[in-house]
Design an enzyme around this catalytic site. Structure first.
Site: not given
Lengths: 183, 507, 507, 183
Positions: C116, C200, C235, C293
């Site tokens: 990330k 974040e 999610h 992908r």
């Protein structure tokens, strides 16, 4: 290891002679062997892995690893086998022979070759008919069908009338047995 | 817009019309004959009316019953689908008479276009090429002999009121002319109550190319490109595709313009199809007929254009303007349709009846299925044996044909004999793949109508039949609890007369 | 091109990849675990290899077994699908090592984008906006406190190696900061073997908008437009559509350019997806992550563009140039996808297992079904509970949503509980119809996760249940001859312990 | 005309109280009437035309002509009814009561609330547990599930072990009957 044997006949897409076979089954694998020279073709044996969990449906794999989807169902005495998009129909050879033997002794039926409507019945009970004589006119899918007698004989029974809808294989007329006719 | 639309049809086309109606927020009303109780076209409607009777004449062809059903259910419009009463001006007029909108052209257009000779006159007036013909004439007429003299044999004799091959005959020799005309006239009289016949030049081995037309009630008419329908059995299409591999852009433009000119000349409103015969050698094309209705093969046009033709039929019937311009019509990719029939491709296409013991159509990218049947349903002798249509789309013709071929090989249908193996053989055929075929394709390639199973496949089939014959006849899992125990209707365990057909490996 | 491609996956995506491989004339090789014997993804392959074991770890996640299966079957390429090993650089490298082409990006790209923090650095280098964050830090770090000071609460703590919500926590209050960071770090260590976390800024109620990217090995990169995936449960996306109702043409262009710039910066090759959070109020967007992908929701992009993304994946992996230019990318109409899960939408999305007693998906114009299951098959606890994806296309968003809603109401699935009624409720929801929704949609609209049956419907259901409870438990017609007589495996008649379930009217 | 009556209970999507009903059937038409005030809702009666030819599938029509597609299947003692895209589950009220009564007399099971894997079993056979005490940890669909005892008691049997996959409703632990514990 379970061994088995049987005798079958293909009726669709190509009607064939009866053939004998042997199978040996073990550990999810089936070996099939034509037994006797009654069936044509160069392939007389095959070994397949077979997996089947749903009723009437399964998957088989050849020794080269190729995978084929199949399904089966009994339709009356016929075993319908679907394999990779094509239909193959089989009967146990005994079943068929039994049916035939019984038929030969009894009277002979003139059957509807396809579903449709009877346009006209051209003979009556007691009429003498000749081989290839037109006995019934049918209409099916915009086509007119001419039904002829397969042998000479006497009409024992008329089973349908004009305007009637008939299914494939339904009896249209009954001819008296040969022996009766000869009397 | 209408609020409730009665669909005066059955099978896949009724289901398909229901889908569009519901997506547009309109309530579809189904009608059904006795054998069609619980059929997919009823299940997918919001309301339904039973029509007493089984034959088409008693039900889907019965104008009085249909109009009554529309009134009883409160429908404000009727969609006729294709076939049955879709091109019957009397039906359209009967709807009008009771204030129900008929989704299609006016009765007058229908009557005009249903007459082969009058529609030919329209084509000529619109400057569209037609097959040279003699006017209506009697056997022995000097006009007939003269025409035969001019064009030679073979030639066609056709019924003026004709359609569907009835009253139509190919005359091979001069000495057969009078006899064939007489016979055709008798057939035409019997079929249409109108014995008028005429002669037409015979176009040998043409391709069948048709143009979809849309016209609104405000004078705006466009075409939606062509469909090629040359693979036929007994004069009935079985495979259709768009674009046609036979057309150049220039030819496409000329034929499209001709289709639009003809529709304009006829004052046509709604969706229609102008059929042409195309001589692939000369590039000449001839007007054949105009079908004043939705066509079986309309989905290939929908696939390349991203349109819903039934939606447009409804909008046009509602008086809305056709907002599409000819320049908007930009086909994308290639689409092919196969008609899945319950018939035996190896026995002269004899229809097959029975119960659909299995019906597991393929699905996936680029595939569309319009189906009128379902597993467990009967296929009866009463109606057309078409079960479904499978449509494959891809960005190239080659890929769409291959998608179709793969999908056909995965199409699990049992209980009736289907033409799926034949369709698959056509998809694999080199001539078809090259796009070089005409309406004689099946006659030129009789091998396609014979089983092509290899020796290895036959042996595999025999092995699997031997294996299957040893299996117990199982019970379907839907009548078994998830624990594998069979239960009666009271939920109590019951004795299972067959061994479980659940998890099992070879013995 | 390759000749044989092993598909290292199961379910609908393996079936879908098989379809494209076969249409391209390449032989798909399936692998399958014990519970998946005879599954659709095996049936639709040309060759198959059994993987001993039942759990994902023993089978679809087992690199050694998969590489061995590819070698044994003679496959020259492997397609990983999505999930499982699709973003595992070790798997891609293991394929490379034995000379088998991995259909996807390089192991280096995967490793880079899977991190990330490193992927965030790439975004920054490419000039793509990212969510403000603090670098990797320990609980108690002054950098952490400073970041919290600057941006305030709530804020997010995330795992550097993260994904799928693991090691991710929303920190609401200053006093929770250290504890939440510790907990996230422990989770991350357990899940990824990497305990690094970072902070974040928290974007409240964003929309999830992602761009599909295609890049060939010759430096040509384009995007294929966006997909909006804001309807999520836990999610996880359940409904996706394109175009996004949230984007203006100007915003679409900026975000698309950002996606392409990022893919270029990463040296990305093959199909990938750049995910953004979009603040619908400010119109600001932030890079979230890039998925290296094929994405579950790729069919909506295929539907509006008329492309086959798997085909392009194969061509690119084969070294072919991407012949599409950015200007060629002209979406037509609107597409929506619904994921059909075996889960209970009214009980916190608890997965449901069992046997699919009925599986009769809808079909018709504008519908595509990608399915990995079939009637009679078991739905096990071993894998993801997604059964299929239904995609609806139409020329307007409104019509595509209605097509979807109608199709969902016709989707007959029994034996397991599915989320179909929830999906249908979303399609009918006024906010969703207006396109005004964000990732909090289900939380803002809890009524959607409650049954909405009217009193009349409940009474009807009770009446039908009373009726059905009186019916005999029938036998499936596929075990019955067409004459209605039950037969044993020898074709002889047998005693039928239940009354025929065939033609019957109320009692 | 055939009259019938019964008692049922809805278990899905909303679990409801048992209700009694009466039905009258004649000529393809069914009249259903809630019998007694046990079920909520303003609609207590309905008349439907029902047509069903395929096993487990049919179509009903209300008096206003609206048509509804339905299907049904027994899943163990549950009657699953699919109607216009939604699932409704029923049980015969008797069945449910029987099950309950039996359960109260025997030992009490701690069941898996959803399919998944057992992460950890926190108690052993013979352990005394308190109400709401955590006894098993499970993982399902990336979620951790905490399984607690519904009452105090003694663990009579541990039916699963860590790492094991379990289906919904599978027994994890067995608590000794209250009477045993009281002894």
């Amino acid at each position: 290891m379970t061994a088995n044997q049987g005798e079958m006949r293909e009726t669709y897409p190509d009607a064939g002679e009866a053939y004998r076979y042997r199978t040996e089954a073990a550990e999810g694998s089936l070996t099939f062997q034509l037994d006797g020279g009654v069936a044509e073709g160069s392939h007389t044996a095959i070994t397949l892995d077979i997996e089947s969990r749903e009723a009437g449906e399964g998957l088989c794999r050849t020794e080269s690893g190729r995978t084929h989807h199949f399904a089966w169902a009994w339709v009356g005495p016929e075993l319908h086998l679907w394999l990779d998009g094509a239909l193959h129909v089989f009967q146990r050879a005994e079943t068929r022979r039994r049916g035939r033997a019984a038929g030969a002794e009894a009277s002979e039926d003139v059957l509807a070759p396809m579903p449709g409507a009877v346009l006209e019945v051209l003979v009556a009970e007691g009429d003498r008919v000749e081989r290839n004589q037109t006995v019934v006119l049918m209409e099916s899918m915009k086509m007119e069908l001419v039904i002829t007698a397969s042998r000479s004989g006497v009409v024992r029974r008329v089973a349908v009338e004009a305007g009637q809808q008939v299914d494939r294989g339904m009896r249209l007329l009954e001819l008296a047995p040969e022996s009766d006719a000869a009397d | 817009m209408f609020s409730k639309v009665l669909v005066a049809n059955r099978g896949e086309i009724a289901v398909r019309i229901n889908q569009t109606l519901r997506a547009m927020g309109l309530a579809p009303v189904a009608v059904y004959s006795e054998p069609d109780a619980g059929a997919p076209h009823v299940n997918t409607a919001e309301q339904s009316v039973a029509l007493p009777g089984s034959t088409a004449e008693d039900t889907y062809l019965n104008i009085a019953k249909l109009v009554q059903a529309a009134r009883d259910s409160g429908a404000d419009a009727i969609h006729p689908g294709y076939g049955f009463l879709s091109e019957n001006p009397k039906f359209a007029r009967a709807c009008q008479d009771v204030g129900i909108t008929f989704i299609g052209p006016t009765p007058e257009s229908m009557a005009l276009l249903g007459d082969k000779l009058r529609s030919k006159d329209i084509a000529i007036a619109a400057g569209v090429p037609t097959v040279p013909s003699a006017p209506v004439c009697q056997p022995g007429d000097p006009a007939a002999a003269e025409f035969a003299e001019q064009w030679g044999f073979p030639l066609m004799v056709k019924a003026a009121a004709g359609g569907g091959g009835r009253g139509m005959r190919l005359v091979n020799r001069r000495q057969d002319l009078d006899g064939d005309m007489e016979q055709a006239s008798r057939e035409a009289q019997a079929a249409f109550g109108d014995g008028r016949v005429f002669l037409e030049r015979y176009i040998a081995n043409p391709r069948h190319v048709e143009f979809q037309v849309l016209a609104d009630a405000h004078g705006h008419t466009i075409h939606l490109g062509e469909r090629e329908c040359s693979v036929q059995r007994r004069h009935q299409k079985i495979i259709e595709e768009t674009p046609s591999p036979a057309l150049t852009p220039e030819l496409r433009q000329r034929m499209g313009n001709a289709a639009v000119a003809l529709a304009r000349q006829a004052g046509y409103v709604n969706a229609g199809t102008v059929e042409f015969l195309l001589d692939p050698r000369s590039g000449d094309f001839y007007f054949l007929e105009m079908n004043a209705r939705l066509q079986v093969e309309h989905p290939v046009t929908e696939a390349v254009l991203g349109l819903d033709l039934v939606e447009w039929q409804l909008r046009i019937a509602n008086g809305e303007p056709l907002t599409l311009q000819q320049a908007d019509i930009a086909p994308r990719g290639h689409a092919v349709e196969c008609r899945i029939y319950a018939e035996d491709p190896y026995r002269d296409f004899v229809p097959s009846t029975g119960t659909l013991l299995r019906w597991r159509p393929p699905s996936g990218p680029g595939l569309r299925l319009d189906s009128g049947v379902g597993e467990g349903r009967g296929v009866s002798i009463y109606y057309d044996p078409m079960l479904a249509k499978l449509i494959a789309w891809a960005h190239t013709r080659e890929l769409s044909l291959r998608r179709m071929e793969v999908a056909l090989s995965q199409f699990l249908a049992m209980g009736v004999i289907t033409n799926i193996p034949l369709l698959r053989a056509v998809m694999q055929h080199a001539q078809f793949r090259r796009g070089e075929y005409d309406t004689g394709f099946l006659e030129w390639n009789p091998a396609v109508t014979r089983s092509a199973a290899s020796d290895e496949t036959r042996t595999m089939a025999r092995a699997l039949a031997a294996w299957a014959a040893q299996q117990p006849v199982g019970m379907d899992s839907r009548f078994r609890g998830n624990d594998g125990v069979f239960r009666g209707s009271d939920g109590q365990e019951s004795v299972n007369p067959w061994r479980s057909a659940g998890q099992r490996r070879l013995p």
